[in-house]
Design a protein around this motif. Sequence first.
Motif, PDB file in Angstrom:
ATOM      1  N   MET A   1      -1.439   2.739   7.483  1.00  0.00           N
ATOM      2  CA  MET A   1      -0.401   2.584   6.465  1.00  0.00           C
ATOM      3  C   MET A   1      -0.277   3.875   5.673  1.00  0.00           C
ATOM      4  O   MET A   1      -1.266   4.420   5.188  1.00  0.00           O
ATOM      5  CB  MET A   1      -0.756   1.424   5.523  1.00  0.00           C
ATOM      6  N   GLU A   2       0.941   4.348   5.552  1.00  0.00           N
ATOM      7  CA  GLU A   2       1.195   5.572   4.792  1.00  0.00           C
ATOM      8  C   GLU A   2       1.393   5.226   3.322  1.00  0.00           C
ATOM      9  O   GLU A   2       2.324   4.495   2.961  1.00  0.00           O
ATOM     10  CB  GLU A   2       2.443   6.270   5.341  1.00  0.00           C
ATOM     11  N   LEU A   3       0.509   5.741   2.474  1.00  0.00           N
ATOM     12  CA  LEU A   3       0.588   5.445   1.049  1.00  0.00           C
ATOM     13  C   LEU A   3       1.451   6.431   0.285  1.00  0.00           C
ATOM     14  O   LEU A   3       1.909   6.116  -0.815  1.00  0.00           O
ATOM     15  CB  LEU A   3      -0.809   5.399   0.441  1.00  0.00           C
ATOM     16  N   ARG A   4       1.675   7.605   0.841  1.00  0.00           N
ATOM     17  CA  ARG A   4       2.449   8.594   0.111  1.00  0.00           C
ATOM     18  C   ARG A   4       3.867   8.084  -0.122  1.00  0.00           C
ATOM     19  O   ARG A   4       4.563   7.685   0.803  1.00  0.00           O
ATOM     20  CB  ARG A   4       2.478   9.921   0.893  1.00  0.00           C
ATOM     21  N   GLY A   5       4.261   8.064  -1.387  1.00  0.00           N
ATOM     22  CA  GLY A   5       5.587   7.596  -1.746  1.00  0.00           C
ATOM     23  C   GLY A   5       5.701   6.097  -1.925  1.00  0.00           C
ATOM     24  O   GLY A   5       6.786   5.583  -2.201  1.00  0.00           O
ATOM     25  N   SER A   6       4.583   5.377  -1.801  1.00  0.00           N
ATOM     26  CA  SER A   6       4.618   3.922  -1.881  1.00  0.00           C
ATOM     27  C   SER A   6       4.462   3.450  -3.326  1.00  0.00           C
ATOM     28  O   SER A   6       4.182   4.227  -4.238  1.00  0.00           O
ATOM     29  CB  SER A   6       3.514   3.310  -1.018  1.00  0.00           C
ATOM     30  N   VAL A   7       4.634   2.130  -3.510  1.00  0.00           N
ATOM     31  CA  VAL A   7       4.489   1.498  -4.821  1.00  0.00           C
ATOM     32  C   VAL A   7       3.439   0.404  -4.707  1.00  0.00           C
ATOM     33  O   VAL A   7       3.464  -0.401  -3.769  1.00  0.00           O
ATOM     34  CB  VAL A   7       5.819   0.903  -5.316  1.00  0.00           C
ATOM     35  N   ALA A   8       2.512   0.376  -5.660  1.00  0.00           N
ATOM     36  CA  ALA A   8       1.416  -0.592  -5.632  1.00  0.00           C
ATOM     37  C   ALA A   8       1.356  -1.376  -6.936  1.00  0.00           C
ATOM     38  O   ALA A   8       1.687  -0.864  -8.003  1.00  0.00           O
ATOM     39  CB  ALA A   8       0.081   0.125  -5.396  1.00  0.00           C
ATOM     40  N   VAL A   9       0.898  -2.611  -6.814  1.00  0.00           N
ATOM     41  CA  VAL A   9       0.625  -3.459  -7.974  1.00  0.00           C
ATOM     42  C   VAL A   9      -0.848  -3.841  -7.913  1.00  0.00           C
ATOM     43  O   VAL A   9      -1.335  -4.322  -6.873  1.00  0.00           O
ATOM     44  CB  VAL A   9       1.492  -4.728  -7.965  1.00  0.00           C
ATOM     45  N   GLY A  27      -4.280   8.775  -6.153  1.00  0.00           N
ATOM     46  CA  GLY A  27      -4.807   9.939  -5.463  1.00  0.00           C
ATOM     47  C   GLY A  27      -4.385  10.020  -4.014  1.00  0.00           C
ATOM     48  O   GLY A  27      -4.302  11.109  -3.432  1.00  0.00           O
ATOM     49  N   ALA A  28      -4.094   8.855  -3.428  1.00  0.00           N
ATOM     50  CA  ALA A  28      -3.665   8.811  -2.020  1.00  0.00           C
ATOM     51  C   ALA A  28      -2.169   9.024  -1.868  1.00  0.00           C
ATOM     52  O   ALA A  28      -1.657   9.031  -0.749  1.00  0.00           O
ATOM     53  CB  ALA A  28      -4.061   7.472  -1.405  1.00  0.00           C
ATOM     54  N   GLY A  29      -1.458   9.172  -3.002  1.00  0.00           N
ATOM     55  CA  GLY A  29      -0.055   9.528  -2.917  1.00  0.00           C
ATOM     56  C   GLY A  29       0.935   8.478  -3.352  1.00  0.00           C
ATOM     57  O   GLY A  29       2.153   8.686  -3.216  1.00  0.00           O
ATOM     58  N   CYS A  30       0.481   7.350  -3.906  1.00  0.00           N
ATOM     59  CA  CYS A  30       1.433   6.349  -4.397  1.00  0.00           C
ATOM     60  C   CYS A  30       2.320   6.967  -5.480  1.00  0.00           C
ATOM     61  O   CYS A  30       1.822   7.613  -6.395  1.00  0.00           O
ATOM     62  CB  CYS A  30       0.700   5.145  -4.971  1.00  0.00           C
ATOM     63  N   ARG A  31       3.607   6.735  -5.383  1.00  0.00           N
ATOM     64  CA  ARG A  31       4.508   7.282  -6.411  1.00  0.00           C
ATOM     65  C   ARG A  31       4.580   6.385  -7.632  1.00  0.00           C
ATOM     66  O   ARG A  31       4.922   6.834  -8.724  1.00  0.00           O
ATOM     67  CB  ARG A  31       5.905   7.494  -5.841  1.00  0.00           C
ATOM     68  N   GLY A  32       4.243   5.110  -7.454  1.00  0.00           N
ATOM     69  CA  GLY A  32       4.274   4.177  -8.562  1.00  0.00           C
ATOM     70  C   GLY A  32       3.118   3.212  -8.497  1.00  0.00           C
ATOM     71  O   GLY A  32       2.778   2.729  -7.410  1.00  0.00           O
ATOM     72  N   VAL A  33       2.474   2.946  -9.629  1.00  0.00           N
ATOM     73  CA  VAL A  33       1.391   1.967  -9.703  1.00  0.00           C
ATOM     74  C   VAL A  33       1.596   1.121 -10.948  1.00  0.00           C
ATOM     75  O   VAL A  33       1.714   1.640 -12.063  1.00  0.00           O
ATOM     76  CB  VAL A  33      -0.001   2.631  -9.754  1.00  0.00           C
ATOM     77  N   VAL A  34       1.632  -0.186 -10.751  1.00  0.00           N
ATOM     78  CA  VAL A  34       1.726  -1.138 -11.849  1.00  0.00           C
ATOM     79  C   VAL A  34       0.358  -1.779 -12.029  1.00  0.00           C
ATOM     80  O   VAL A  34      -0.206  -2.326 -11.079  1.00  0.00           O
ATOM     81  CB  VAL A  34       2.770  -2.236 -11.551  1.00  0.00           C
ATOM     82  N   ASP A  50      -3.994   8.012 -17.446  1.00  0.00           N
ATOM     83  CA  ASP A  50      -4.690   8.788 -16.416  1.00  0.00           C
ATOM     84  C   ASP A  50      -3.881   8.833 -15.122  1.00  0.00           C
ATOM     85  O   ASP A  50      -3.862   9.848 -14.418  1.00  0.00           O
ATOM     86  CB  ASP A  50      -6.068   8.190 -16.152  1.00  0.00           C
ATOM     87  N   LEU A  51      -3.214   7.730 -14.789  1.00  0.00           N
ATOM     88  CA  LEU A  51      -2.358   7.711 -13.601  1.00  0.00           C
ATOM     89  C   LEU A  51      -1.190   8.682 -13.758  1.00  0.00           C
ATOM     90  O   LEU A  51      -0.828   9.407 -12.827  1.00  0.00           O
ATOM     91  CB  LEU A  51      -1.835   6.295 -13.359  1.00  0.00           C
ATOM     92  N   ALA A  52      -0.602   8.699 -14.938  1.00  0.00           N
ATOM     93  CA  ALA A  52       0.504   9.614 -15.191  1.00  0.00           C
ATOM     94  C   ALA A  52       0.045  11.059 -15.089  1.00  0.00           C
ATOM     95  O   ALA A  52       0.761  11.921 -14.558  1.00  0.00           O
ATOM     96  CB  ALA A  52       1.106   9.338 -16.565  1.00  0.00           C
ATOM     97  N   GLU A  53      -1.147  11.323 -15.591  1.00  0.00           N
ATOM     98  CA  GLU A  53      -1.698  12.682 -15.504  1.00  0.00           C
ATOM     99  C   GLU A  53      -1.897  13.095 -14.057  1.00  0.00           C
ATOM    100  O   GLU A  53      -1.815  14.283 -13.720  1.00  0.00           O
ATOM    101  CB  GLU A  53      -3.023  12.743 -16.262  1.00  0.00           C
ATOM    102  N   ALA A  54      -2.152  12.117 -13.187  1.00  0.00           N
ATOM    103  CA  ALA A  54      -2.331  12.393 -11.754  1.00  0.00           C
ATOM    104  C   ALA A  54      -0.987  12.525 -11.040  1.00  0.00           C
ATOM    105  O   ALA A  54      -0.957  12.705  -9.816  1.00  0.00           O
ATOM    106  CB  ALA A  54      -3.156  11.287 -11.110  1.00  0.00           C
ATOM    107  N   GLY A  55       0.121  12.413 -11.789  1.00  0.00           N
ATOM    108  CA  GLY A  55       1.431  12.599 -11.199  1.00  0.00           C
ATOM    109  C   GLY A  55       2.075  11.333 -10.677  1.00  0.00           C
ATOM    110  O   GLY A  55       3.041  11.391  -9.904  1.00  0.00           O
ATOM    111  N   CYS A  56       1.579  10.193 -11.130  1.00  0.00           N
ATOM    112  CA  CYS A  56       2.074   8.910 -10.652  1.00  0.00           C
ATOM    113  C   CYS A  56       2.902   8.233 -11.742  1.00  0.00           C
ATOM    114  O   CYS A  56       2.551   8.287 -12.915  1.00  0.00           O
ATOM    115  CB  CYS A  56       0.875   8.037 -10.263  1.00  0.00           C
TER     116      CYS A  56
END
Length: 254
Positions: A1-9, A27-34, A50-56
């Motif tokens: 499964m490709e996580l880059r660009g994905s959205v997670a809850v 860190g694996a590339g999710c663009r959005g995390v709820v 911290d997630l925002a600081e990681a670019g998410c």
Amino acid sequence: MELRGSVAVVTGGGTGIGRATALALAGAGCRGVVVTWSRSEADARSTVADLAEAGCEAVAERVDVADDERVRALAERVRDRFGRVDVLVNNAGTTRAVPHADLDALTDEVFHHVLDVNVVGPFRVTRAFTGMLRASRGAVVNIASISAYRAGGSSIAYGVSKAALAQLTRNLAAALAPEVRVNTVSPGTVATRWQTGLHGEEGFAERAGAERRTVPLGRTSGPGHVAQAVLGVLAMDQVTGESVIVDGGKHVVY
């Protein structure tokens, strides 16, 4: 499964295993995390920072997984904001410390509450997000416990709830196939606030030290070890309905 660009809850994503998992997904590339929370607002907002600081792109949502209306409303808000969900980690849980031999202390009210949060809760959340998960051919990871497989844990109700969650995983894996994979990660002892809340700082240190002498890998798991397993099963595209135990090998020598 490709996580880059994905959205997670990640439910219960503000502390401990949930926090470590949310950060690992970013860190694996999710663009959005709820991340959802029910009691630990400050921790959830710290995790989001911290997630925002990681670019998410991250957001904290207050949701009680025992409340179906709020769970369904969460799914709608996530759909409106991100348009999709690829990963769901059902991590939110509860317990009540009750000695196993004291059956009278384990009241119906406590038993039903633990089951409602730990079993029906993940079902509610998965049901609410199924449409988006099917559309993205996504994956669900349920966080259970070694207590699902042995007569231990903080109470009989807790162990029964985690055993039921493992079975729910198998049923959902069949019900949501072929679009959605559903697996379980079952931690043993993990050094988190959950444990120190149950046993106290010194009590947990003593218990963990004694346990390490019987654990093949000789160390106590941390939240990051569980997060590794979550990302591991997400990467296994041909695996569904399975459970990974994270306890340093202790379960093979019980």
